[in-house]
Each structure stands twice: as structure tokens, then as C-alpha cells.
Motif scaffolding. Structure first.
Motif, PDB file in Angstrom:
ATOM      1  N   VAL A  43       0.850  -1.197   0.000  1.00 48.28           N
ATOM      2  CA  VAL A  43       0.000   0.000   0.000  1.00 48.28           C
ATOM      3  C   VAL A  43       0.888   1.249   0.000  1.00 48.28           C
ATOM      4  O   VAL A  43       1.805   1.366   0.821  1.00 48.28           O
ATOM      5  CB  VAL A  43      -0.919   0.009   1.238  1.00 48.28           C
ATOM      6  CG1 VAL A  43      -1.632   1.353   1.366  1.00 48.28           C
ATOM      7  CG2 VAL A  43      -1.939  -1.131   1.145  1.00 48.28           C
ATOM      8  N   PRO A  44       0.645   2.186  -0.917  1.00 48.02           N
ATOM      9  CA  PRO A  44       1.498   3.383  -1.034  1.00 48.02           C
ATOM     10  C   PRO A  44       1.118   4.463  -0.016  1.00 48.02           C
ATOM     11  O   PRO A  44       0.487   5.475  -0.362  1.00 48.02           O
ATOM     12  CB  PRO A  44       1.235   3.836  -2.469  1.00 48.02           C
ATOM     13  CG  PRO A  44      -0.180   3.430  -2.730  1.00 48.02           C
ATOM     14  CD  PRO A  44      -0.377   2.143  -1.972  1.00 48.02           C
ATOM     15  N   GLU A  47       1.510   8.276  -0.466  1.00 48.20           N
ATOM     16  CA  GLU A  47       0.542   9.047  -1.247  1.00 48.20           C
ATOM     17  C   GLU A  47      -0.659   9.470  -0.413  1.00 48.20           C
ATOM     18  O   GLU A  47      -1.651   9.982  -0.947  1.00 48.20           O
ATOM     19  CB  GLU A  47       0.103   8.245  -2.473  1.00 48.20           C
ATOM     20  CG  GLU A  47       1.246   7.957  -3.437  1.00 48.20           C
ATOM     21  CD  GLU A  47       0.787   7.323  -4.734  1.00 48.20           C
ATOM     22  OE1 GLU A  47      -0.424   7.401  -5.047  1.00 48.20           O
ATOM     23  OE2 GLU A  47       1.636   6.745  -5.435  1.00 48.20           O
ATOM     24  N   ASP A 126      -9.454   6.177  -3.052  1.00 42.05           N
ATOM     25  CA  ASP A 126      -7.997   6.143  -3.200  1.00 42.05           C
ATOM     26  C   ASP A 126      -7.438   4.727  -3.157  1.00 42.05           C
ATOM     27  O   ASP A 126      -6.505   4.398  -3.905  1.00 42.05           O
ATOM     28  CB  ASP A 126      -7.333   6.952  -2.075  1.00 42.05           C
ATOM     29  CG  ASP A 126      -7.655   8.427  -2.144  1.00 42.05           C
ATOM     30  OD1 ASP A 126      -7.706   8.966  -3.261  1.00 42.05           O
ATOM     31  OD2 ASP A 126      -7.858   9.036  -1.079  1.00 42.05           O
ATOM     32  N   LEU A 127      -7.979   3.894  -2.276  1.00 44.24           N
ATOM     33  CA  LEU A 127      -7.382   2.585  -2.017  1.00 44.24           C
ATOM     34  C   LEU A 127      -8.460   1.538  -1.787  1.00 44.24           C
ATOM     35  O   LEU A 127      -9.399   1.756  -1.016  1.00 44.24           O
ATOM     36  CB  LEU A 127      -6.474   2.667  -0.787  1.00 44.24           C
ATOM     37  CG  LEU A 127      -5.891   1.366  -0.238  1.00 44.24           C
ATOM     38  CD1 LEU A 127      -4.907   0.748  -1.233  1.00 44.24           C
ATOM     39  CD2 LEU A 127      -5.207   1.626   1.110  1.00 44.24           C
ATOM     40  N   THR A 129      -8.519  -2.666  -0.814  1.00 40.07           N
ATOM     41  CA  THR A 129      -7.744  -3.862  -0.494  1.00 40.07           C
ATOM     42  C   THR A 129      -8.667  -5.061  -0.403  1.00 40.07           C
ATOM     43  O   THR A 129      -9.855  -4.938  -0.095  1.00 40.07           O
ATOM     44  CB  THR A 129      -6.971  -3.712   0.830  1.00 40.07           C
ATOM     45  OG1 THR A 129      -7.898  -3.488   1.904  1.00 40.07           O
ATOM     46  CG2 THR A 129      -5.966  -2.585   0.750  1.00 40.07           C
ATOM     47  N   HIS A 156      -5.310   2.911  -6.125  1.00 39.38           N
ATOM     48  CA  HIS A 156      -4.578   1.658  -5.998  1.00 39.38           C
ATOM     49  C   HIS A 156      -5.461   0.542  -5.425  1.00 39.38           C
ATOM     50  O   HIS A 156      -6.266   0.782  -4.526  1.00 39.38           O
ATOM     51  CB  HIS A 156      -3.373   1.829  -5.075  1.00 39.38           C
ATOM     52  CG  HIS A 156      -2.322   2.733  -5.636  1.00 39.38           C
ATOM     53  ND1 HIS A 156      -2.396   4.113  -5.509  1.00 39.38           N
ATOM     54  CD2 HIS A 156      -1.183   2.471  -6.338  1.00 39.38           C
ATOM     55  CE1 HIS A 156      -1.340   4.658  -6.097  1.00 39.38           C
ATOM     56  NE2 HIS A 156      -0.591   3.692  -6.607  1.00 39.38           N
ATOM     57  N   ALA A 158      -4.805  -3.240  -3.753  1.00 39.10           N
ATOM     58  CA  ALA A 158      -3.788  -4.144  -3.219  1.00 39.10           C
ATOM     59  C   ALA A 158      -4.465  -5.434  -2.779  1.00 39.10           C
ATOM     60  O   ALA A 158      -5.487  -5.407  -2.092  1.00 39.10           O
ATOM     61  CB  ALA A 158      -3.067  -3.492  -2.043  1.00 39.10           C
ATOM     62  N   LEU A 203      -6.595  -2.383 -14.748  1.00 37.75           N
ATOM     63  CA  LEU A 203      -5.503  -2.266 -13.795  1.00 37.75           C
ATOM     64  C   LEU A 203      -4.158  -2.256 -14.491  1.00 37.75           C
ATOM     65  O   LEU A 203      -3.986  -2.905 -15.528  1.00 37.75           O
ATOM     66  CB  LEU A 203      -5.530  -3.424 -12.783  1.00 37.75           C
ATOM     67  CG  LEU A 203      -6.687  -3.463 -11.775  1.00 37.75           C
ATOM     68  CD1 LEU A 203      -6.588  -4.739 -10.950  1.00 37.75           C
ATOM     69  CD2 LEU A 203      -6.682  -2.246 -10.868  1.00 37.75           C
ATOM     70  N   VAL A 206       1.682  -3.013 -10.684  1.00 38.14           N
ATOM     71  CA  VAL A 206       2.828  -2.283 -10.158  1.00 38.14           C
ATOM     72  C   VAL A 206       3.789  -3.229  -9.465  1.00 38.14           C
ATOM     73  O   VAL A 206       4.995  -3.149  -9.625  1.00 38.14           O
ATOM     74  CB  VAL A 206       2.369  -1.177  -9.171  1.00 38.14           C
ATOM     75  CG1 VAL A 206       3.571  -0.471  -8.545  1.00 38.14           C
ATOM     76  CG2 VAL A 206       1.487  -0.167  -9.892  1.00 38.14           C
TER      77      VAL A 206
END
Length: 207
Positions: A43-44, A47, A126-127, A129, A156, A158, A203, A206
Motif C-alpha cells: 500500500v502506497p 501518497e 484512493d485505495l 484492499t 490503488h 492491493a 488495472l 505495479v
């Protein structure tokens, strides 16, 4: 779990966890590896994600790894799961971790439009999971599409999950593992990684 698997033709995850919820964390702690690596290093956090949807959150054991990240970024976290029993444990954990003001609990199927209305607007998150969950969703492809559609441009997703070895479907060990996991309603296949890596599905890989 084996008794449930052998005696139940149609696997119902919500029904299954009614009896498994209280022992879920203890039994599965060593069976679900790399959840810490997923949240800490994949997980970034640099950011500063402000919105995070955890699909199939279970007891929210995963968030213990990133409590300080959530607080520092003031991340609004949506914990989604089919099981009210697992969500009840997750709610107690969130309270103990001092994260109550950051977390919203959402019960239901992520493919359900009514459930999606309880989340931030599609295309703005944003994220997302998903930890050891996609292989338990019968309509996994639609679930993956729903998760991708949640993301804002540049967001993102993940994920960590079980899978079968590529190009080894006919091997004896892979046949055994597919049977054994299916007793818990976990369906191993090599289609999921291939589908997720296909850029036409939305997607860009990364890591």
C-alpha cells in the motif's frame, strides 16, 4: 470446518462464519501469510490515501499493522464483509485500537448496488484492499470489476490471496489443494491472476 465442507454442497460464507467467527483469528493466523507485508509495504502510504475500502475485511485483523498510518493520514476506512459475526469482532477491535472515528462498517455483498451506496461514490476511492477474499466469492470477476470501478483515476488496489500454480492444474498436489480448499468454499484457479494482470480490465500491475 471440514465437517461443514463435507456436509454442505452449496457453500454459504455468511452461514459458515456464524460458527467460525470466534475462533477465526486464532485458527487462521498462520494460514493467511503476508497480510502484514501487503498493508505495510505494498500500500502506497506515501501518497496519503484519504479513502480506503477493505473488501472482505473479516475481523479487521489486518488493520492492526497500520494503525499509525491510518491516524497520521486521517484515512477514512470502510470495512466491508458479508458476515455480521465477523464485523462484530471487527468493531470491537477498531474500538480497542482507538480508530472508531475513522471507520465505517458495511455489511453485505460488494456487488450489491445498495451496499455500494453506503460507500464513497464509485470512481473516487484512493485505495481498495482485498485479503484472502476473492477466491471465496463465486462471482469473483464481477467483484473484481466492482473494486476496480470504485477507484479514482490513479487509485490503488492491493490484494493477497490463494491461487493455483500456473500451468500445473493437472498435477496431483494441485488437484488435492483445490479439493481441500474447496471444503471451505475457497476456489483456487489460475484465471484470477491472469484476469487481474490483463490491462484491458482496468488495472496496471505495479508489484
Amino acid at each position: 470446518m471440514a465437517t461443514y465442507g463435507l456436509g454442505t454442497a452449496e457453500k454459504d460464507a455468511k452461514e459458515f462464519y456464524k460458527s467460525q467467527a470466534k475462533v477465526y483469528d486464532g485458527f487462521r493466523e498462520n494460514l493467511l501469510p503476508d497480510r502484514d507485508n501487503l498493508l505495510l509495504y505494498v500500500v502506497p502510504w506515501t501518497e496519503t490515501p484519504k479513502t480506503w475500502v477493505s473488501v472482505g475485511c473479516g475481523t479487521a485483523r489486518d488493520i492492526e499493522y497500520v494503525v499509525e498510518h491510518i491516524k497520521q493520514n486521517k484515512t477514512k476506512l470502510y470495512l466491508c464483509d458479508l458476515s455480521p459475526e465477523l464485523l462484530a469482532i471487527a468493531e470491537a477491535r477498531v474500538k480497542d485500537l482507538g480508530l472508531t472515528k475513522y471507520v465505517t462498517f458495511v455489511e453485505g455483498d460488494i456487488n450489491d448496488k445498495q451496499v455500494q451506496k453506503k460507500l464513497p461514490k464509485m470512481g473516487t476511492i484512493d485505495l481498495v484492499t482485498c485479503s484472502y477474499c476473492l477466491t471465496m466469492i463465486p462471482n469473483w470477476k464481477q467483484a473484481a470489476k466492482s473494486m476496480i470501478q470504485m477507484l479514482r483515476p490513479g487509485g490503488h488496489m492491493a490484494m493477497v490471496d490463494f491461487t493455483s500454480k500456473e500451468n500445473c492444474n493437472s498435477s496431483l498436489d494441485q488437484s488435492f489443494y483445490r479439493w481441500w480448499f474447496s471444503m471451505d468454499g475457497v476456489w483456487l484457479n489460475d484465471q484470477q491472476p491472469a484476469w487481474l494482470r490483463n490491462k484491458t480490465n482496468g488495472l496496471q500491475e505495479v508489484w
